[in-house]
Design an enzyme around this catalytic site. Structure first.
Site, PDB file in Angstrom:
ATOM      1  N   GLY A 219       0.787  -1.235   0.000  1.00  0.00           N
ATOM      2  CA  GLY A 219       0.000   0.000   0.000  1.00  0.00           C
ATOM      3  C   GLY A 219       0.817   1.281   0.000  1.00  0.00           C
ATOM      4  O   GLY A 219       0.321   2.326   0.414  1.00  0.00           O
TER       5      GLY A 219
ATOM      6  N   ALA B 263      -0.682   5.033   0.795  1.00  0.00           N
ATOM      7  CA  ALA B 263      -0.282   5.646   2.064  1.00  0.00           C
ATOM      8  C   ALA B 263       0.360   7.013   1.820  1.00  0.00           C
ATOM      9  O   ALA B 263       0.087   7.974   2.555  1.00  0.00           O
ATOM     10  CB  ALA B 263       0.683   4.728   2.812  1.00  0.00           C
TER      11      ALA B 263
ATOM     12  N   ASP C 210      -7.169  -0.410  -1.213  1.00  0.00           N
ATOM     13  CA  ASP C 210      -5.979   0.180  -0.562  1.00  0.00           C
ATOM     14  C   ASP C 210      -6.300   1.543   0.053  1.00  0.00           C
ATOM     15  O   ASP C 210      -6.018   1.778   1.230  1.00  0.00           O
ATOM     16  CB  ASP C 210      -4.843   0.368  -1.580  1.00  0.00           C
ATOM     17  CG  ASP C 210      -4.071  -0.909  -1.827  1.00  0.00           C
ATOM     18  OD1 ASP C 210      -4.639  -1.985  -1.591  1.00  0.00           O
ATOM     19  OD2 ASP C 210      -2.902  -0.833  -2.266  1.00  0.00           O
TER      20      ASP C 210
HETATM   21  O1  PMV Z   1      -0.883  -5.179  -4.871  1.00  0.00           O
HETATM   22  P1  PMV Z   1      -1.796  -4.512  -3.911  1.00  0.00           P
HETATM   23  O2  PMV Z   1      -1.647  -4.966  -2.505  1.00  0.00           O
HETATM   24  O3  PMV Z   1      -1.863  -3.058  -4.025  1.00  0.00           O
HETATM   25  O4  PMV Z   1      -3.272  -5.029  -4.140  1.00  0.00           O
HETATM   26  C1  PMV Z   1      -3.794  -5.436  -5.314  1.00  0.00           C
HETATM   27  C2  PMV Z   1      -5.122  -6.037  -5.042  1.00  0.00           C
HETATM   28  C3  PMV Z   1      -5.816  -6.475  -6.299  1.00  0.00           C
HETATM   29  O5  PMV Z   1      -7.021  -7.105  -5.873  1.00  0.00           O
HETATM   30  C4  PMV Z   1      -4.994  -7.474  -7.076  1.00  0.00           C
HETATM   31  C5  PMV Z   1      -6.133  -5.286  -7.188  1.00  0.00           C
HETATM   32  C6  PMV Z   1      -7.170  -4.343  -6.628  1.00  0.00           C
HETATM   33  O6  PMV Z   1      -7.276  -3.242  -7.178  1.00  0.00           O
HETATM   34  O7  PMV Z   1      -7.888  -4.682  -5.671  1.00  0.00           O
END
Ligand code: PMV
Length: 316
Positions: free
Chosen positions: A107, A111, A152
Site C-alpha cells: 500500500g 499511504a 488500498d
Molecule cells: O498489490 P496490492 O496490494 O496493491 O493489491 C492489489 C489487489 C488487487 O485485488 C490485485 C487489485 C485491486 O485493485 O484490488
C-alpha cells in the site's frame, strides 16, 4: 502558517485479492509499523514562489509545475486544491518520507497519497473528511493500478480492518483474538496493474473456470471474516492456504512466492498465502506466537529479502 505533518500506515490484504476486482469481497488490515509521512510548510524564502515536492524514497525533487499531469503526487496535490477551491495556492514545500516498500503490495502508493492529502489540507486550514481523503487517494491509485478496486485507499484512510466489496459501502470489522503474522518479501517488485491485466486475459479465455474461482474466493472471505470476528482460530490457517491455492490457479503466484509459502508451512505456520497483486511482492504466514522466531528464520534462509512480524486484532 505553521508546518503540518501527517502519517498513514501501510496495509496488507488478508484474503480476496484479485477476486475483489470481480465484485467479490476482500479483507485488508492496516500495518502501523510501516508508514508514509508528509510534511507541508510555507516556503517564504523560495524564489520564484513555487510548490516544491521532495520524496526521498524515490529520489524525487521537483516543483509541482514540472510534474507530469498524470503523476500520482500531482493528482493528489491538485485534488486537494480543487476540493478546497484554492485556484492560487501559496508557495510551499511538501516533503514525503516513507518506510513502506514500493511495488510490494503493502500500500505504499495509497499511504503516500493519504499522508499528503491530510498534511496539505491541514496546512491549508481545512482538514478534509475521511470520505474525501479516500476519494482523492483513489484518483492516484488509478495511475498506480489501472482499474483498482479501491481497497488500498479505503483501509489506509480509515486505518481499521475492512471488509471491502467494490462499488458497495465498505464495512469495518474487528478481529477478536490477536494474530501473529510474518510478512515476507520476495524482493521481486511486481506491477499490480500487469497482474490484474493477466487475470483479465485468463478470465476472457476461460470465463466459467475463472468465475468459479472468484466465487470460491468470495465464499472463503465471508467465512474468514466470521471466524475472525468470533475469535475462532482453528480454521483460519487452512482458509489462508486455500486462498493461496486459488490464487495459484489464477496464475498470480510465482516460484519465489510458492517457495516462501511452502517454507512457512513446513516450518509450522498455520497458514500462508501470497498477498496483493502477486507475481512478486509479499506473502504472509499466520503463525503461533511461540513459533515466530523459527519460522521467520526459515523464511529468511529460503530467500526472503526482508520480513516484518506484526500482530493484528485483539485490541478492542
Ligand atoms: O498489490 P496490492 O496490494 O496493491 O493489491 C492489489 C489487489 C488487487 O485485488 C490485485 C487489485 C485491486 O485493485 O484490488
Amino acid at each position: 502558517m505553521p508546518a503540518f505533518t501527517a502519517t498513514a500506515p501501510g496495509k496488507i490484504i488478508l484474503a480476496g485479492e484479485h477476486a475483489v476486482v470481480y465484485d467479490q469481497p476482500a479483507l485488508a488490515v492496516p500495518l502501523s509499523e510501516i508508514r508514509a509521512r508528509a510534511i507541508v510548510q510555507a516556503a517564504v524564502d523560495q524564489h520564484p514562489p513555487a510548490i516544491s515536492v521532495t520524496a526521498s524514497q524515490i529520489g524525487l525533487q521537483d516543483t509541482l509545475a514540472h510534474l507530469s499531469p498524470d503523476h500520482p503526487l500531482k493528482i493528489v496535490i491538485e485534488g486537494v486544491f480543487n476540493a478546497q477551491d484554492i485556484p492560487q495556492p501559496p508557495a510551499m514545500k511538501i516533503q514525503i518520507h516513507s518506510t513502506i516498500p514500493i511495488s510490494a503490495g503493502l500500500g505504499s502508493g495509497a499511504a503516500v497519497s493519504v499522508a499528503v492529502i491530510r498534511a496539505l489540507s491541514g496546512f491549508l486550514g481545512h482538514p478534509l473528511p475521511q470520505e474525501k481523503v479516500s476519494e482523492i487517494a483513489y484518483q492516484a491509485e488509478k495511475i498506480h493500478h489501472g482499474s483498482p478496486s479501491g481497497i488500498d485507499n479505503t483501509v489506509i484512510t480509515y486505518q481499521q480492518p475492512v471488509y471491502f466489496t467494490r462499488g458497495k459501502q465498505f464495512e469495518t470489522f474487528s478481529i477478536a483474538q490477536p494474530l501473529t503474522l510474518i510478512i515476507a518479501d520476495t524482493g521481486i517488485p511486481s506491477s499490480t496493474a500487469d497482474a490484474v491485466e493477466a487475470v483479465r486475459r485468463g478470465w476472457k479465455k476461460e470465463p466459467e473456470r475463472y468465475q468459479g474461482i472468484f466465487t470460491e474466493i468470495g465464499d472463503l472471505v465471508r467465512e474468514l471474516k466470521l471466524a475472525l470476528e468470533e475469535g475462532d482460530l482453528s480454521p483460519l490457517g487452512q482458509m489462508l492456504t486455500r486462498n493461496h491455492q486459488l490464487l495459484r490457479s489464477l496464475k498470480v503466484s510465482s516460484p519465489e512466492l510458492d517457495r516462501l509459502v511452502d517454507t512457512a508451512l513446513s516450518a509450522g505456520a498455520q497458514g500462508a498465502k501470497l498477498s496483493g497483486g502477486g507475481r512478486g511482492g509479499n506473502m504472509l504466514a499466520l503463525v503461533n506466537k511461540s513459533r515466530t522466531e523459527e519460522i521467520n528464520h526459515q523464511l529468511l534462509e529460503a530467500g526472503a529479502a526482508r520480513t516484518l512480524i506484526t500482530e493484528i486484532g485483539g485490541k478492542d
